[in-house]
Design a protein around this motif. Structure first.
Motif, mmCIF file in Angstrom:
data_model
loop_
_atom_site.group_PDB
_atom_site.id
_atom_site.type_symbol
_atom_site.label_atom_id
_atom_site.label_comp_id
_atom_site.label_asym_id
_atom_site.label_seq_id
_atom_site.Cartn_x
_atom_site.Cartn_y
_atom_site.Cartn_z
ATOM 1 N N ASN A 1 -14.941 -60.030 -3.592
ATOM 2 C CA ASN A 1 -16.210 -60.758 -3.678
ATOM 3 C C ASN A 1 -16.509 -61.244 -5.086
ATOM 4 N N TYR A 2 -16.180 -60.421 -6.092
ATOM 5 C CA TYR A 2 -16.493 -60.769 -7.468
ATOM 6 C C TYR A 2 -15.303 -61.352 -8.224
ATOM 7 N N GLY A 3 -14.166 -61.468 -7.555
ATOM 8 C CA GLY A 3 -13.008 -62.057 -8.199
ATOM 9 C C GLY A 3 -12.371 -61.181 -9.258
ATOM 10 N N TRP A 4 -12.521 -59.858 -9.112
ATOM 11 C CA TRP A 4 -11.947 -58.941 -10.089
ATOM 12 C C TRP A 4 -10.480 -58.663 -9.781
ATOM 13 N N LYS A 5 -9.728 -58.372 -10.839
ATOM 14 C CA LYS A 5 -8.336 -57.949 -10.679
ATOM 15 C C LYS A 5 -8.038 -56.858 -11.694
ATOM 16 N N VAL A 6 -6.957 -56.137 -11.471
ATOM 17 C CA VAL A 6 -6.581 -55.052 -12.378
ATOM 18 C C VAL A 6 -6.376 -55.612 -13.786
ATOM 19 N N GLY A 7 -6.985 -54.936 -14.759
ATOM 20 C CA GLY A 7 -6.899 -55.381 -16.152
ATOM 21 C C GLY A 7 -8.153 -56.067 -16.641
ATOM 22 N N ASP A 8 -9.026 -56.515 -15.713
ATOM 23 C CA ASP A 8 -10.273 -57.177 -16.110
ATOM 24 C C ASP A 8 -11.242 -56.158 -16.716
ATOM 25 N N THR A 9 -11.962 -56.572 -17.753
ATOM 26 C CA THR A 9 -13.061 -55.774 -18.297
ATOM 27 C C THR A 9 -14.363 -56.386 -17.808
ATOM 28 N N VAL A 10 -15.156 -55.588 -17.091
ATOM 29 C CA VAL A 10 -16.355 -56.082 -16.412
ATOM 30 C C VAL A 10 -17.603 -55.505 -17.085
ATOM 31 N N PRO A 11 -18.539 -56.348 -17.524
ATOM 32 C CA PRO A 11 -19.790 -55.840 -18.107
ATOM 33 C C PRO A 11 -20.817 -55.542 -17.013
ATOM 34 N N LEU A 12 -21.145 -54.282 -16.851
ATOM 35 C CA LEU A 12 -22.153 -53.879 -15.874
ATOM 36 C C LEU A 12 -23.465 -53.566 -16.583
ATOM 37 N N ARG A 13 -24.577 -53.833 -15.907
ATOM 38 C CA ARG A 13 -25.895 -53.468 -16.426
ATOM 39 C C ARG A 13 -26.426 -52.325 -15.572
ATOM 40 N N SER A 14 -26.407 -51.119 -16.139
ATOM 41 C CA SER A 14 -26.838 -49.938 -15.385
ATOM 42 C C SER A 14 -28.336 -49.991 -15.096
ATOM 43 N N MET A 15 -28.697 -49.562 -13.894
ATOM 44 C CA MET A 15 -30.099 -49.544 -13.497
ATOM 45 C C MET A 15 -30.792 -48.256 -13.934
ATOM 46 N N PHE A 16 -30.009 -47.267 -14.434
ATOM 47 C CA PHE A 16 -30.591 -45.971 -14.764
ATOM 48 C C PHE A 16 -30.290 -45.500 -16.186
ATOM 49 N N TRP A 17 -29.156 -45.884 -16.756
ATOM 50 C CA TRP A 17 -28.697 -45.281 -17.995
ATOM 51 C C TRP A 17 -28.552 -46.315 -19.104
#
Length: 376
Positions: free
Chosen positions: A143-159
């Protein structure tokens, strides 16, 4: 079958009215399919859990953290096979509406509790060697077009991150072909980087050696921490899901009430249309009887029109609902599926057709040719 063309022509005799009626039936069965599919998905959440897995969380609140030291003590309880901490790490990606259901775990301990998650040995090694490593399910990666080796920036909802605020860069080191949890990240990475509640976890999952002893083991675990600053409550994930659902009310009752109201209104609508159509066709039906149609033949003809029309319209509505289920799954995070609901929907369509179509059909059967042609 030889009169099918005659039935079909009768259905579309007044095209404008037929289209509006079709749309109302399609809409009703679309709502029926979506609501019942949602109810089935909710039921599956409560039922699709392992009987030998227990969840240990704070007795004070389900959002209150537990110290990691609890894990080593839980392992000493007789009958416990494996224990893993699970820290809720739900995040968003790119936009606030792109949710990433993630958990922070010790991946080796998680696999010991849930071996069916089946990460490969290479993926486990990569997680151990990559501090910010992450393993994702195939559906999310696609769905997000991710593949092994990608670095993904996530925005945590809690931390909050000590270095980067709410942003947590994670590196994809593995993709589970059969789905699994949305995302697994290393607990140590999150715990070392967060600004608050270090050394705690949202809850523990433990696997018992004997599912039949789950209740007794849960009691022993809770007794272990009784009267401590961090008392626990131990239940199965199924009980947890059921408890959460009860907090938002009886979903099944609400859904059934909505569906019942829709079909009650639809019954009057379709019934009124069929009655009006029969009144307009009195001379035509009289001609059919003059040509040799029996009373039973006229009855069958009128019922067939209603039956085919309702089943055809219901099929369109249920088909659209089935096409929408994959999108719903991505939106709500669990599987919503039709399954037997489709057959129930066609059953409702047949019942609707018979209840709405039989009264005008019986009137058509009792029609007297002389009175009908005389306009009486």
């Amino acid at each position: 079958m030889k009169f099918l063309h005659l039935v079909w022509a009768g259905i579309w005799r007044k095209k404008g009215r037929a289209i509006l009626t079709l749309l109302s039936i399609v809409n009703a069965f679309l709502i029926f399919g979506l609501l019942q599919g949602l109810k089935t998905g909710i039921d599956n959440v409560a039922q699709g859990t392992e009987a030998n897995v227990l969840m240990v969380f704070s007795r004070v609140s389900q959002i209150e953290g537990l110290p990691m030291g609890h894990g080593s003590q839980i392992r000493t309880v007789g009958g416990v096979e494996a224990v893993t901490p699970m820290l809720i790490f739900t995040s968003t990606y790119r936009t606030p509406t792109q949710f990433v259901p993630a958990i922070a775990v010790n991946v080796d301990e998680y696999v010991a509790v849930y071996p069916e998650s089946k990460p490969t040995e290479a993926q486990l090694v990569a997680m151990r060697q990559t501090r910010n490593g992450a393993i994702v399910g195939a559906n999310m990666a696609r769905n997000y077009g991710w593949k092994v080796g990608d670095t993904v920036p996530l925005r945590s909802m809690f931390w909050m991150n000590l270095d980067t605020g709410s942003t947590w860069p994670v590196k994809i080191v593995g993709i589970l072909p059969k789905g699994g949890p949305g995302m697994m990240v290393n607990y140590e990475y999150v715990d070392e980087g967060r600004t608050q509640q270090k050394g705690t976890t949202s809850f523990f999952l433990l696997k018992t050696k004997d599912a039949k002893q789950a209740g007794a083991i849960a009691s022993r675990v809770d007794a272990l921490f009784a009267n401590s600053p961090y008392e626990t409550r131990t239940i199965t994930p199924r009980q947890m899901a059921q408890s959460q659902l009860k907090q938002i009310g009886d979903i099944g009752l609400v859904i059934n009430a909505i569906v019942g109201a829709i079909f009650f209104a639809l019954l009057f609508s379709v019934g009124a249309v069929m009655a009006q159509q029969m009144r307009e066709r009195i001379p035509e039906l009289a001609v059919l009887k003059t040509l040799g149609f029996t009373d039973g033949g006229v009855l069958a003809l009128v019922v067939a029109e209603t039956l085919i029309f309702c089943v055809f319209s219901a099929g369109i509505g249920l088909g659209i609902a089935e096409l929408l289920f994959p999108l719903i799954r991505e939106a709500i995070g669990f599987r919503a599926a039709a399954g037997p609901i489709l057959f129930a929907g066609f059953g409702f369509a047949v019942a609707l057709a018979l209840i709405a179509g039989l009264p005008p059909a019986i009137r058509a059967m009792r029609l007297q040719i002389v009175d009908a042609l005389a306009g009486r």
